[in-house]
Design an enzyme around this catalytic site. Structure first.
Site, PDB file in Angstrom:
ATOM      1  N   CYS A  54       2.680   6.794  10.641  1.00 29.20           N
ATOM      2  CA  CYS A  54       2.504   7.280   9.273  1.00 29.20           C
ATOM      3  C   CYS A  54       3.666   8.161   8.820  1.00 29.20           C
ATOM      4  CB  CYS A  54       1.174   8.019   9.124  1.00 29.20           C
ATOM      5  SG  CYS A  54      -0.243   7.008   9.627  1.00 29.20           S
TER       6      CYS A  54
ATOM      7  N   SER B 136      -6.474   5.935  10.339  1.00 28.82           N
ATOM      8  CA  SER B 136      -5.485   5.958   9.270  1.00 28.82           C
ATOM      9  C   SER B 136      -6.059   5.301   8.023  1.00 28.82           C
ATOM     10  CB  SER B 136      -4.214   5.211   9.688  1.00 28.82           C
ATOM     11  OG  SER B 136      -3.625   5.815  10.822  1.00 28.82           O
TER      12      SER B 136
ATOM     13  N   ARG C  46       0.843  -1.193   0.000  1.00 31.13           N
ATOM     14  CA  ARG C  46       0.000   0.000   0.000  1.00 31.13           C
ATOM     15  C   ARG C  46       0.877   1.240   0.000  1.00 31.13           C
ATOM     16  NH1 ARG C  46       1.054   2.068   4.784  1.00 31.13           N
ATOM     17  NH2 ARG C  46       1.286   0.721   6.602  1.00 31.13           N
TER      18      ARG C  46
ATOM     19  N   THR D 293       2.339   1.898  10.116  1.00 26.40           N
ATOM     20  CA  THR D 293       1.232   2.058  11.047  1.00 26.40           C
ATOM     21  C   THR D 293       1.117   0.797  11.893  1.00 26.40           C
ATOM     22  OG1 THR D 293      -1.053   2.827  11.292  1.00 26.40           O
ATOM     23  CG2 THR D 293      -0.642   1.150   9.600  1.00 26.40           C
TER      24      THR D 293
ATOM     25  N   GLY E  48      -4.720   3.703   3.952  1.00 30.31           N
ATOM     26  CA  GLY E  48      -3.703   3.433   2.955  1.00 30.31           C
ATOM     27  C   GLY E  48      -4.302   2.524   1.897  1.00 30.31           C
TER      28      GLY E  48
ATOM     29  N   GLY F 187      -7.113  -0.331   2.990  1.00 26.74           N
ATOM     30  CA  GLY F 187      -8.255   0.452   3.419  1.00 26.74           C
ATOM     31  C   GLY F 187      -7.977   1.334   4.617  1.00 26.74           C
ATOM     32  N   LEU F 188      -8.794   1.194   5.670  1.00 25.73           N
ATOM     33  CA  LEU F 188      -8.765   2.111   6.807  1.00 25.73           C
ATOM     34  C   LEU F 188      -8.623   1.357   8.117  1.00 25.73           C
ATOM     35  CD1 LEU F 188     -11.650   2.249   8.689  1.00 25.73           C
ATOM     36  CD2 LEU F 188     -12.517   2.784   6.415  1.00 25.73           C
TER      37      LEU F 188
ATOM     38  N   GLN G  63       3.494   5.175   5.032  1.00 25.99           N
ATOM     39  CA  GLN G  63       4.595   4.715   5.861  1.00 25.99           C
ATOM     40  C   GLN G  63       4.105   3.637   6.828  1.00 25.99           C
ATOM     41  OE1 GLN G  63       7.904   5.908   5.789  1.00 25.99           O
ATOM     42  NE2 GLN G  63       7.515   7.234   4.028  1.00 25.99           N
TER      43      GLN G  63
END
Length: 216
Positions: free
Chosen positions: A167, A136, A69, A74, A138, A149-150, A72
């Site tokens: 991130c 977050s 993805r 997470t 990506g 996704g989230l 950075q």
């Protein structure tokens, strides 16, 4: 427009889920349904394609997984809802920016329903409560389709975020719904179902001149 399938997967390991996302994306065709996967992961750091090693400060006993993805590093862990979006964005007439807007607005509306005022930032994708990040996102696009996704911090141990620059932002503070609502007991399942419903509604509204189907 094919229907929108919502799958509740419970707590699942990261790597098999990552492989399943890629397989679905590679094997789907023009008639395949779009899918939203609601789930939680055991503790794991994920590092995006452009991820820099210096943003992983002290992972300790938590594995670090390299993924494809954007973005950075997470953290995912129990008490955090993750939704992966396997969406044919080309078929829906959406661009990447529009899909990011769909995700961010769904999170903002979900949080507003709990009395939490939150907003996205143009310069740093995600959703914030004041200066603190609560969600977050990506994505990866392949063959005109999205995956990844989230993640939304609901009621979780936030300590692992101190082991990274979240991130890629040094000093970025992270919060959760539980921290924002210290007097309220959160029902994880209810939050997850509400987030799925909000995301499905935003996706339907944003899809170009079509109905996105019912999330079921």
């Amino acid at each position: 427009m094919p229907e929108l399938l919502c799958k509740r997967l419970g707590q699942v390991d990261y790597l098999p889920t990552f492989e399943a996302m890629k397989t679905l994306t590679d094997e789907r065709d023009d008639d395949s349904a779009d899918e939203l996967w609601l789930l939680q992961h055991p503790r794991v750091f994920t590092q995006g394609r452009a991820g820099k090693a210096e943003h992983v400060l002290a992972p300790g006993d938590i594995p670090v997984v390299q993924v494809d993805r954007g973005g950075q590093v997470t953290y995912h862990g129990p008490g955090q809802w993750v939704i992966y979006l396997m969406v044919d964005v080309k078929r829906r007439g959406l661009g990447v920016r529009a899909l990011v807007d769909v995700i961010e607005q769904a999170i903002v509306k979900l949080l507003a329903s709990y009395g939490i005022e939150a907003a996205p930032r143009a310069e740093a994708p995600g959703v914030y409560v004041g200066a603190d990040k609560i969600a977050s996102l990506g994505l990866r696009l392949r063959r005109g389709c999205s995956y990844h996704g989230l993640s939304l911090n609901v009621d979780m141990d936030l300590e692992p975020f101190s082991r990274i620059n979240p991130c890629g932002y040094e000093g970025l503070q992270v919060t959760s719904m539980a921290r924002c609502l210290p007097q309220q007991t959160l029902d994880m399942d209810r939050v997850g179902d509400s987030l799925l419903a909000a995301l499905a509604a935003e996706l339907e509204q944003a899809s170009a001149g079509t109905r996105a189907g019912v999330c079921r």
